[in-house]
Design a protein around this motif. Structure first.
Motif, PDB file in Angstrom:
ATOM      1  N   THR A  88       0.834  -1.196   0.000  1.00 28.87           N
ATOM      2  CA  THR A  88       0.000   0.000   0.000  1.00 28.87           C
ATOM      3  C   THR A  88       0.868   1.245   0.000  1.00 28.87           C
ATOM      4  N   LYS A  89       0.233   2.382  -0.182  1.00 25.52           N
ATOM      5  CA  LYS A  89       0.971   3.648  -0.270  1.00 25.52           C
ATOM      6  C   LYS A  89       1.750   3.922   1.010  1.00 25.52           C
ATOM      7  N   PRO A  98       4.453  -0.444   2.290  1.00 21.70           N
ATOM      8  CA  PRO A  98       4.883  -1.286   1.159  1.00 21.70           C
ATOM      9  C   PRO A  98       5.136  -2.731   1.550  1.00 21.70           C
TER      10      PRO A  98
END
Length: 333
Positions: free
Chosen positions: A29-30, A33
């Motif tokens: 995910t943003k 990671p």
């Protein structure tokens, strides 16, 4: 046995679906990671299912299913999403169908009721995705399970006629004529052996709006249990009948001998058949007087009480129906 539109024995190749493989995926995910494993499970492979259908009375339609191959399950994907199951294949079969493994001879399934469903050949299980293997000491498993293989093999579908009463006798004993008289069935009737080559079914009306199903089966011959004549194909069908109606014609050369042969062939094929309710009828009795009837009775075993009938004059037909209903009632108690 295959004659015209009647098919009661089919050999097919089956292969259930392979299970989908689990996914070895890691979430990214943003803001994280390294969010961890999120591989989903694989879907189950397609089953091959047998379903009873009371509107079918033959395996004719199965001639077009020589190779039955179910779809594979879909592989798992990210976000712990499980793959779709493989599409099942449903084979509709008449009541009385049994499924047999050709190699082992083992009976694997039996369909007796309308709408009954049996998972005959199960599909392979889907593999587990890697999120299933995450532990406190192994937080990033990079492996997943493959899907299980489907099951394949050569199988046999056999139909055993489901009827309350099965007519058993030598060729030309008058079975087809009797069925045509007591029911609306229109079997082929002629004065030569093996006029009946496939089973014929008829619904016989009884008192108070009751009824029972009678099957005219191909004629038995001496040695049938060893496969002579129509042999095992004929004898297979009588295993499902609740009551056996033995028919011996009045013009037989030796009534006691015919009765003995019939009983012997049943015992040779399957001794359990002798445990069924049995009725002996002497057909074509319009040609007999009281003295001849007495002679036939005396020639038979003491525990056998024949009923004398005539499909031509309807002699004894009412008594025969009463005897059959009494036997069916005894079976169902």
């Amino acid at each position: 046995m295959e004659r015209g539109n009647f098919v009661d024995h089919i050999r097919i190749f089956v292969h259930s679906g392979k299970g989908g493989a689990g996914s070895a995926h890691f979430a990214r995910t943003k803001f994280n990671p390294m969010a961890g494993p999120d591989g989903g499970n694989g879907g189950r492979g397609g089953h091959i299912i047998l379903r009873g259908n009371s509107q079918l009375w033959t395996l004719l339609h199965m001639r077009y299913f020589k190779n039955v191959i179910a779809k594979d399950g879909v592989n798992g994907i990210k976000n712990k999403c499980t793959g779709a199951d493989g599409e099942d294949i449903i084979l509709e079969v008449p009541l009385g169908t049994i499924a047999i493994d050709e190699e082992t001879g083992e009976t694997e399934a039996e369909i007796l009721e309308d709408g009954q469903e049996i998972v005959w050949i199960p599909g392979g299980r889907g593999g587990l995705g890697n999120y299933n293997f995450a532990t406190s000491t192994n937080q990033a498993p990079d492996y997943a399970q493959p899907g299980e293989q489907g099951i394949e093999g050569n199988k046999v579908l056999e139909l055993k006629i489901l009827a309350d009463v099965g007519l058993v006798g030598f060729p030309n004993a008058g079975k087809s004529t009797l069925l045509s008289v007591v029911s609306a069935a229109k079997p082929k009737i002629a004065n030569y052996a093996f006029t009946t080559l496939v089973p014929q079914l008829g619904i016989v009306a009884y008192k108070d709006n009751r009824s029972f199903c009678m099957a005219d089966l191909p004629g038995i011959i001496e040695g049938a249990a060893e496969g002579k004549g129509l042999g095992h194909r004929f004898l297979r069908h009588i295993e499902r009948n609740a009551v056996l109606l033995l028919l011996i014609p009045a013009d037989s050369d030796d009534h006691a001998r015919e009765y003995e042969v019939l009983m012997n062939e049943l015992e040779e094929y399957n001794p359990e058949l002798l445990d069924k309710e049995m009725i002996l009828a002497i057909s074509k009795s319009e040609m007999l007087d009281d003295e001849l009837k007495e002679g036939i009775i005396n020639s038979l075993p003491e525990d056998v009480e024949p009923v004398f009938i005539s499909s031509l004059t309807n002699q004894g037909i009412g008594e025969l129906k009463d005897r059959i209903w009494e036997a069916l009632t005894a079976v169902n108690e």
